[in-house]
Design a protein around this motif. Structure first.
Motif, PDB file in Angstrom:
ATOM      1  N   GLY A 135      52.411  41.886  41.492  1.00 51.42           N
ATOM      2  CA  GLY A 135      53.467  40.990  41.008  1.00 51.42           C
ATOM      3  C   GLY A 135      52.998  39.939  40.032  1.00 51.42           C
ATOM      4  O   GLY A 135      53.657  39.679  39.043  1.00 51.42           O
ATOM      5  N   GLY A 136      51.890  39.285  40.308  1.00 54.15           N
ATOM      6  CA  GLY A 136      51.394  38.243  39.406  1.00 54.15           C
ATOM      7  C   GLY A 136      50.496  38.814  38.324  1.00 54.15           C
ATOM      8  O   GLY A 136      50.348  40.031  38.191  1.00 54.15           O
ATOM      9  N   ALA A 137      49.878  37.926  37.554  1.00 50.91           N
ATOM     10  CA  ALA A 137      49.051  38.359  36.419  1.00 50.91           C
ATOM     11  C   ALA A 137      47.866  39.212  36.866  1.00 50.91           C
ATOM     12  O   ALA A 137      47.368  40.043  36.108  1.00 50.91           O
ATOM     13  CB  ALA A 137      48.552  37.145  35.647  1.00 50.91           C
TER      14      ALA A 137
ATOM     15  N   PRO B 134      48.570  43.359  36.403  1.00 54.32           N
ATOM     16  CA  PRO B 134      48.179  44.049  35.170  1.00 54.32           C
ATOM     17  C   PRO B 134      46.699  43.879  34.818  1.00 54.32           C
ATOM     18  O   PRO B 134      46.123  44.778  34.196  1.00 54.32           O
ATOM     19  CB  PRO B 134      49.083  43.437  34.092  1.00 54.32           C
TER      20      PRO B 134
ATOM     21  N   ARG C 256      43.553  42.994  27.788  1.00 57.21           N
ATOM     22  CA  ARG C 256      44.851  42.666  28.380  1.00 57.21           C
ATOM     23  C   ARG C 256      45.099  41.155  28.384  1.00 57.21           C
ATOM     24  O   ARG C 256      46.157  40.680  27.996  1.00 57.21           O
ATOM     25  CB  ARG C 256      44.900  43.211  29.827  1.00 57.21           C
ATOM     26  N   GLY C 257      44.108  40.387  28.833  1.00 60.94           N
ATOM     27  CA  GLY C 257      44.307  38.944  28.983  1.00 60.94           C
ATOM     28  C   GLY C 257      43.947  38.143  27.746  1.00 60.94           C
ATOM     29  O   GLY C 257      44.250  36.956  27.665  1.00 60.94           O
ATOM     30  N   LYS C 258      43.277  38.794  26.807  1.00 57.78           N
ATOM     31  CA  LYS C 258      42.839  38.140  25.568  1.00 57.78           C
ATOM     32  C   LYS C 258      42.013  36.881  25.862  1.00 57.78           C
ATOM     33  O   LYS C 258      42.050  35.908  25.107  1.00 57.78           O
ATOM     34  CB  LYS C 258      44.016  37.824  24.651  1.00 57.78           C
TER      35      LYS C 258
ATOM     36  N   ARG D 135      48.565  29.955  33.775  1.00 58.90           N
ATOM     37  CA  ARG D 135      49.269  28.709  34.123  1.00 58.90           C
ATOM     38  C   ARG D 135      48.330  27.514  34.187  1.00 58.90           C
ATOM     39  O   ARG D 135      48.754  26.383  33.957  1.00 58.90           O
ATOM     40  CB  ARG D 135      49.953  28.860  35.470  1.00 58.90           C
TER      41      ARG D 135
END
Lengths: 225, 134
Positions: free
Chosen positions: A84-86, A89, A127-129, A183
């Motif tokens: 569900g959260g980051a 992925p 993905r997260g850069k 965040r």
């Protein structure tokens, strides 16, 4: 299980033991991970990853794929659908790329594991850069894979132990960092002084690999504490 | 017609945003699909669901994906890798979730192409920003 013909290779059963161990460590550290995330994020990292890894272990017990690529595709897709959260992925991409790089084989040698780990970390970066120093998973994963690659000649067991040590050092180095992703980046300077939850769970991933390859697991394990 | 996928952590938020947008369409049947929450019903985003939603609204005219915050963006990016070969382009919008969706839906309903729909979604905060400047 438990008998290894060749200590230089890692079989599917040991990769499953890695995942079971990771699931157990995440479960044990769930509240700690969530507390770390409460300090600089949205207080769900431990809960999310624990839910995801429980689903992974359940699925692998129901139907264990025979090849490395199929195993990690199952793992990645399960995490993507349940976390569900980051971290869904991000860890999902790690395992999907890991499996694709490993290919349809039933064991990996030390170099094959290095290639798969490098591909996984490359996926997290893409993905997260995030770059090293951004106070993310990458700060534990990148030095871990580099340490593994340097130690690859001594075999997967020793290389994984080196990777785990490097991941833990990388995790600890996130404390003074200012977050630039996710965040936590909203907190800016106030994020300094806290351990990054993603780097902390990533260090557990490498600890689990080192433990699984060191053969410290009991002969039968169901991945639960 | 351009298809629209609405990605949110919350099914309730996504469904309400689509209802709001549909009020502007006066019955024109724009293909809009929601991909919100996880497979287990938890708050969050799920790249597999998003990939399925993209496949459902895809046509040669392309798909625009609107997202709320945080992991919605990462999951949508991963979804574009998971989705199989499709006719038409998939584009992720940096536009605001509610205003961008309304602008995209209204623009798509006119039969505009993907470039135009994406552009309207991306600049959807302009009316609010210019109003508040005066």
């Amino acid at each position: 299980m438990g008998s290894r013909a060749d200590p230089g290779t890692v079989e599917v059963a040991q990769l499953v033991a890695w995942l079971e161990t990771f699931g157990r460590l995440v479960h044990e550290e769930r509240d700690h991970l969530t507390a770390l995330d409460a300090a600089i994020g949205d207080a769900d990292h431990g809960l999310n990853l624990d839910r995801g890894m429980r689903a992974v272990v359940e699925r692998l017990h129901a139907d264990r794929p025979a090849t490395v690529d199929a195993l990690f595709k199952t793992v990645g897709m399960t995490l993507v659908s349940t976390v569900g959260g980051a971290s869904g992925p991000l860890y999902g991409t790690f395992f999907l790329r890991f499996g694709t790089a490993a290919g349809p084989v039933d064991e990996l040698d030390a170099a094959g594991l290095a290639t798969a780990l490098r591909a996984g970390v490359g996926g997290v970066v893409a993905r997260g850069k995030a770059e090293p120093g951004d106070k993310t998973m990458v700060d534990a994963l990148e030095p871990a894979v580099t340490a593994y690659e340097r130690a690859v000649g001594s075999g997967p067991e020793h290389a994984a132990a080196a990777a785990s040590e490097a991941a833990e050092a990388g995790r600890d180095a996130t404390i003074p960092m200012v977050a630039r992703k996710g965040r936590a980046s909203y907190l800016a300077e106030r994020s300094a002084g806290h351990l990054d939850p993603g780097a902390t769970s990533s260090a557990l991933l490498l600890r689990a690999l080192a433990d699984a390859l060191a053969g410290t697991l009991p002969e039968t394990t169901d991945g639960r504490a | 017609m351009v298809g629209i996928v609405v990605v949110s952590h919350s099914p309730a938020l996504a469904t309400a945003a689509v209802e709001l947008a549909r009020e502007m369409l006066h019955g024109t049947d724009v293909p809009i699909t929601v991909a919100a929450g996880t497979a287990g019903g938890a708050t969050g985003t799920d790249a597999v669901r998003i990939a399925d939603a993209i496949s459902r609204v895809a046509s040669g005219d392309g798909v625009l994906v609107l997202m709320d915050l945080g992991s919605a963006v990462l999951s949508a990016e991963l979804a574009t890798e998971l989705v199989g070969p499709l006719d038409g382009e998939i584009r992720l919008s940096a536009g605001p979730f509610v205003e961008g969706l309304v602008a995209a839906a209204v623009t798509a309903s006119t039969g505009a192409d993907l470039d135009r729909v994406a552009e309207q979604a991306a600049s959807a905060l302009t009316p609010k920003a210019s109003h508040l400047q005066h």
